[in-house]
Design a protein around this motif. Structure first.
Motif, PDB file in Angstrom:
ATOM      1  N   LEU A  58       0.847  -1.191   0.000  1.00  0.00           N
ATOM      2  CA  LEU A  58       0.000   0.000   0.000  1.00  0.00           C
ATOM      3  C   LEU A  58       0.880   1.237   0.000  1.00  0.00           C
ATOM      4  O   LEU A  58       1.801   1.351   0.822  1.00  0.00           O
ATOM      5  CB  LEU A  58      -0.893  -0.004   1.229  1.00  0.00           C
ATOM      6  CG  LEU A  58      -1.761   1.236   1.473  1.00  0.00           C
ATOM      7  CD1 LEU A  58      -2.763   1.408   0.342  1.00  0.00           C
ATOM      8  CD2 LEU A  58      -2.460   1.127   2.823  1.00  0.00           C
ATOM      9  N   PRO A 112      -3.697   6.297  -8.227  1.00  0.00           N
ATOM     10  CA  PRO A 112      -4.719   5.324  -7.797  1.00  0.00           C
ATOM     11  C   PRO A 112      -5.100   4.341  -8.894  1.00  0.00           C
ATOM     12  O   PRO A 112      -5.397   3.167  -8.606  1.00  0.00           O
ATOM     13  CB  PRO A 112      -5.894   6.215  -7.405  1.00  0.00           C
ATOM     14  CG  PRO A 112      -5.255   7.491  -6.948  1.00  0.00           C
ATOM     15  CD  PRO A 112      -4.073   7.677  -7.868  1.00  0.00           C
ATOM     16  N   THR A 144      -3.561   0.812  -9.176  1.00  0.00           N
ATOM     17  CA  THR A 144      -3.954  -0.255  -8.262  1.00  0.00           C
ATOM     18  C   THR A 144      -4.364  -1.500  -9.033  1.00  0.00           C
ATOM     19  O   THR A 144      -5.228  -1.444  -9.913  1.00  0.00           O
ATOM     20  CB  THR A 144      -5.109   0.213  -7.361  1.00  0.00           C
ATOM     21  OG1 THR A 144      -4.643   1.278  -6.521  1.00  0.00           O
ATOM     22  CG2 THR A 144      -5.620  -0.925  -6.498  1.00  0.00           C
ATOM     23  N   GLN A 154      -0.025  -7.731  -4.920  1.00  0.00           N
ATOM     24  CA  GLN A 154      -1.005  -6.649  -4.899  1.00  0.00           C
ATOM     25  C   GLN A 154      -0.322  -5.312  -4.711  1.00  0.00           C
ATOM     26  O   GLN A 154       0.498  -5.138  -3.801  1.00  0.00           O
ATOM     27  CB  GLN A 154      -2.010  -6.867  -3.768  1.00  0.00           C
ATOM     28  CG  GLN A 154      -3.031  -5.747  -3.595  1.00  0.00           C
ATOM     29  CD  GLN A 154      -4.039  -5.697  -4.721  1.00  0.00           C
ATOM     30  OE1 GLN A 154      -4.598  -6.725  -5.110  1.00  0.00           O
ATOM     31  NE2 GLN A 154      -4.285  -4.498  -5.253  1.00  0.00           N
ATOM     32  N   THR A 163      -1.573  -1.371  -4.135  1.00  0.00           N
ATOM     33  CA  THR A 163      -2.708  -0.505  -3.860  1.00  0.00           C
ATOM     34  C   THR A 163      -2.208   0.913  -3.661  1.00  0.00           C
ATOM     35  O   THR A 163      -1.339   1.147  -2.813  1.00  0.00           O
ATOM     36  CB  THR A 163      -3.476  -0.968  -2.619  1.00  0.00           C
ATOM     37  OG1 THR A 163      -3.908  -2.329  -2.797  1.00  0.00           O
ATOM     38  CG2 THR A 163      -4.699  -0.085  -2.384  1.00  0.00           C
ATOM     39  N   VAL A 164      -2.744   1.835  -4.442  1.00  0.00           N
ATOM     40  CA  VAL A 164      -2.341   3.237  -4.364  1.00  0.00           C
ATOM     41  C   VAL A 164      -3.525   4.039  -3.849  1.00  0.00           C
ATOM     42  O   VAL A 164      -4.584   4.086  -4.476  1.00  0.00           O
ATOM     43  CB  VAL A 164      -1.884   3.761  -5.733  1.00  0.00           C
ATOM     44  CG1 VAL A 164      -1.358   5.195  -5.585  1.00  0.00           C
ATOM     45  CG2 VAL A 164      -0.810   2.859  -6.322  1.00  0.00           C
ATOM     46  N   SER A 165      -3.336   4.672  -2.716  1.00  0.00           N
ATOM     47  CA  SER A 165      -4.416   5.463  -2.119  1.00  0.00           C
ATOM     48  C   SER A 165      -4.308   6.920  -2.549  1.00  0.00           C
ATOM     49  O   SER A 165      -3.207   7.442  -2.770  1.00  0.00           O
ATOM     50  CB  SER A 165      -4.350   5.362  -0.603  1.00  0.00           C
ATOM     51  OG  SER A 165      -3.140   5.904  -0.116  1.00  0.00           O
TER      52      SER A 165
END
Length: 126
Positions: free
Chosen positions: A11, A88, A91, A121, A123-125
């Motif tokens: 993340l 994002p 992701t 995985q 995941t880019v917030s």
């Protein structure tokens, strides 16, 4: 078939960086092209980047050009994907793949690759 194991996902905030690694087993790793693909939920697996057997020639998808870099270290049987300025929309689950059937050239088509890792995985917030 070669065995592939990806690592390095996680993340990260938008604008951040990650480096993915793909470790390969087998003595002939340096003989064939490698690539990274990604698959977002509910979407098809798409091409991200590829590198030829020696590492001298690379190609990246337009959506990541200027942000992602693919490289390989044949002495370590490893291919890398350096991802900068993450967004994002990056992701996805990222997969590495080996093209053993035709060692002369890489491909942007997933069906042209013979061995796949289990995926990692990213995941880019926002």
């Amino acid at each position: 078939q070669v065995q592939l194991v990806e690592s390095g996902g996680g993340l990260v905030q938008a604008g951040g960086s990650l480096r993915l690694s793909c470790a390969a087993s087998g003595r002939t790793f340096s003989s064939y092209p490698m690539a990274w693909f990604r698959q977002a939920p509910g979407k098809e697996r798409v091409f991200v980047a590829a590198v030829n057997w020696s590492g001298s020639n690379t190609y990246v998808a337009g959506s990541v050009k200027g942000r992602f870099t693919i490289s390989r270290d044949n002495a370590k049987n490893t291919v890398y994907l350096q991802m900068n300025s993450l967004k994002p929309e990056d992701t996805a689950v990222y997969y590495c793949a080996a093209r053993e059937r035709d060692r002369a050239a890489y491909s942007v088509v997933a069906g042209q690759y013979d061995s796949w890792g289990q995926g990692t995985q990213v995941t880019v917030s926002s």
